[in-house]
Write a protein that holds these residues in place. Structure first.
Motif, PDB file in Angstrom:
ATOM      1  N   PHE A  13       0.791  -1.157   0.121  1.00  0.00           N
ATOM      2  CA  PHE A  13      -0.165  -0.123  -0.065  1.00  0.00           C
ATOM      3  C   PHE A  13       0.818   1.237  -0.047  1.00  0.00           C
ATOM      4  O   PHE A  13       0.739   2.145  -0.820  1.00  0.00           O
ATOM      5  N   GLU A  14       1.758   1.415   0.913  1.00  0.00           N
ATOM      6  CA  GLU A  14       2.718   2.428   1.028  1.00  0.00           C
ATOM      7  C   GLU A  14       3.646   2.938  -0.502  1.00  0.00           C
ATOM      8  O   GLU A  14       3.525   3.928  -0.836  1.00  0.00           O
ATOM      9  N   MET A  15       4.076   1.548  -0.660  1.00  0.00           N
ATOM     10  CA  MET A  15       4.959   1.795  -1.973  1.00  0.00           C
ATOM     11  C   MET A  15       3.943   2.181  -3.178  1.00  0.00           C
ATOM     12  O   MET A  15       4.264   3.087  -3.939  1.00  0.00           O
ATOM     13  N   SER A  16       2.834   1.546  -3.515  1.00  0.00           N
ATOM     14  CA  SER A  16       2.203   2.009  -4.508  1.00  0.00           C
ATOM     15  C   SER A  16       1.515   3.408  -4.408  1.00  0.00           C
ATOM     16  O   SER A  16       1.384   4.211  -5.450  1.00  0.00           O
ATOM     17  N   SER A  17       1.132   3.781  -3.188  1.00  0.00           N
ATOM     18  CA  SER A  17       0.695   5.165  -2.869  1.00  0.00           C
ATOM     19  C   SER A  17       1.770   6.080  -3.374  1.00  0.00           C
ATOM     20  O   SER A  17       1.504   7.196  -3.899  1.00  0.00           O
ATOM     21  N   GLY A  18       3.010   5.883  -2.885  1.00  0.00           N
ATOM     22  CA  GLY A  18       3.859   7.053  -3.418  1.00  0.00           C
ATOM     23  C   GLY A  18       4.546   6.881  -4.720  1.00  0.00           C
ATOM     24  O   GLY A  18       4.750   7.922  -5.485  1.00  0.00           O
ATOM     25  N   LEU A  19       4.268   5.857  -5.496  1.00  0.00           N
ATOM     26  CA  LEU A  19       4.503   5.618  -7.038  1.00  0.00           C
ATOM     27  C   LEU A  19       3.366   6.295  -7.697  1.00  0.00           C
ATOM     28  O   LEU A  19       3.730   7.211  -8.554  1.00  0.00           O
ATOM     29  N   LYS A  20       2.179   6.190  -7.230  1.00  0.00           N
ATOM     30  CA  LYS A  20       1.174   6.848  -7.916  1.00  0.00           C
ATOM     31  C   LYS A  20       1.291   8.334  -7.736  1.00  0.00           C
ATOM     32  O   LYS A  20       0.768   9.119  -8.903  1.00  0.00           O
ATOM     33  N   GLU A  21       1.619   8.799  -6.676  1.00  0.00           N
ATOM     34  CA  GLU A  21       1.878  10.450  -6.565  1.00  0.00           C
ATOM     35  C   GLU A  21       3.134  10.844  -7.451  1.00  0.00           C
ATOM     36  O   GLU A  21       3.024  11.928  -7.686  1.00  0.00           O
ATOM     37  N   GLN A  22       3.830   9.697  -7.841  1.00  0.00           N
ATOM     38  CA  GLN A  22       4.995  10.049  -8.858  1.00  0.00           C
ATOM     39  C   GLN A  22       4.611  10.066 -10.123  1.00  0.00           C
ATOM     40  O   GLN A  22       5.582  10.097 -11.243  1.00  0.00           O
ATOM     41  N   GLY A  23       3.590   9.505 -10.465  1.00  0.00           N
ATOM     42  CA  GLY A  23       2.956   9.497 -11.897  1.00  0.00           C
ATOM     43  C   GLY A  23       2.958   8.105 -12.558  1.00  0.00           C
ATOM     44  O   GLY A  23       2.876   8.044 -13.608  1.00  0.00           O
ATOM     45  N   PHE A  24       3.246   7.004 -11.535  1.00  0.00           N
ATOM     46  CA  PHE A  24       3.227   5.710 -11.926  1.00  0.00           C
ATOM     47  C   PHE A  24       2.069   5.379 -12.792  1.00  0.00           C
ATOM     48  O   PHE A  24       0.888   5.554 -12.226  1.00  0.00           O
ATOM     49  N   GLY A  25       1.922   4.576 -13.915  1.00  0.00           N
ATOM     50  CA  GLY A  25       0.788   4.322 -14.537  1.00  0.00           C
ATOM     51  C   GLY A  25      -0.061   3.083 -13.921  1.00  0.00           C
ATOM     52  O   GLY A  25      -0.391   3.131 -12.667  1.00  0.00           O
ATOM     53  N   LYS A  26      -0.127   1.936 -14.647  1.00  0.00           N
ATOM     54  CA  LYS A  26      -1.265   0.892 -14.173  1.00  0.00           C
ATOM     55  C   LYS A  26      -0.448   0.074 -12.882  1.00  0.00           C
ATOM     56  O   LYS A  26       0.563  -0.216 -13.096  1.00  0.00           O
TER      57      LYS A  26
END
Length: 290
Positions: A13-26
């Motif tokens: 959860f924490e890793m994906s949250s941060g990646l999404k904030e950086q604009g990571f896609g799917k």
């Protein structure tokens, strides 16, 4: 490039949250507790909050992911690799972030080798709620370079240890001997200091001894000095243990330290070093291992 998680607990959860904030896609995820009567709601809430597409089967993640991060409990990591193996697609980077020991990481790598899937043993070296996806990661295995190339642009801090699965986890677990052991030792020390109402004096005295030197300098001094004074220091700890027991305080850590010093004394290092303190800790460890 699409990312998948097997296991969607706090780390994922924490890793994906941060990646999404950086604009990571799917990002896709599967967690076996997704429909659990108690924990299923939390899994779904986390996935929704992080912008992650939750799948009801692991195959749904493996069909989509170019990088697969397996974030399951250490005692399940090898078993899970066997479950996932039939569905792994060629070229997908398999990243195991569990706290498994080096042997388990090597077994997982061997287990999936026939699928032509690069493997990464990833050891996370900090708190996920603080760092999120930028948590310092030590990585080893043949997929490390590719993982770094794909994920560094999004802020992931990956440091390569070697090409050998298990090496990264070895660093983390060896480091834990000190970090967890020191915490346990400090609790025993502070219990005693507080019982005898001398905490300020004890903490101040230790601070005066330790604060002026770097960790490596202090480590070297303590190890080299102990190599020739193990008998005396074990006897001194025996007095500490007697004091703790008389005060009805736990002395488990002190007993373990005494026993280690007694074992060290059987190597006759004082005689080997002719009573002179060696210059470097490596001389002590080499003498022990010989």
């Amino acid at each position: 490039m699409q990312l998948g998680f097997i296991g969607f607990g706090e780390a994922a959860f924490e890793m994906s949250s941060g990646l999404k904030e950086q604009g990571f896609g799917k990002i896709f995820a599967y967690d076996p507790l997704w429909n659990h009567p108690t924990f299923g709601l939390l899994v779904k809430e986390r996935a929704h909050k992080a912008g992650v597409e939750l799948k009801t089967e692991a195959e749904g993640v493996l069909d989509q992911a170019d990088i697969l991060i397996v974030a399951v409990p250490a005692n399940k990591a090898y078993e899970v690799s066997g479950t996932l193996k039939p569905y792994l697609k060629k070229g997908c980077i398999y990243v195991d972030v569990s706290a498994s020991n080096p042997d388990v990481k090597r077994r997982i790598s061997d287990n999936i080798k026939g699928k032509e899937v690069p493997f990464v043993d990833a050891a996370m070296m900090g708190p996920l709620p603080v760092y999120k996806h930028t948590v310092p990661i030590l990585a080893s295995g043949d997929g490390t370079d590719a993982l770094t190339r794909h994920m560094s642009p999004y802020g992931m801090a990956i440091s390569k240890v070697s090409e050998n699965p298990g090496d990264a986890s070895a660093v983390k677990l060896i480091r834990s001997i000190y970090m967890k052991g020191t915490a346990a030792l400090l609790i025993e020390l502070l219990e005693a200091a507080h019982r005898f109402q001398v905490e300020d004096l004890v903490i101040g005295s230790i601070s005066e001894t330790m604060d002026g030197k770097s960790f490596e300098q202090s480590m070297n001094r303590l190890v080299t000095g102990t190599s020739i004074h193990a008998v005396r220091r074990a006897a001194e700890l025996e007095g500490s243990i007697e004091m703790l027991e008389a005060a009805q305080l736990d002395s488990l850590m002190s007993q373990a330290a005494r026993d280690k010093l007694r074992l060290l004394s059987t190597y006759n290092l004082k005689e080997k070093f002719q009573g002179k303190t060696p210059a470097k800790w490596l001389e002590v460890i080499t003498a022990i291992q010989q």
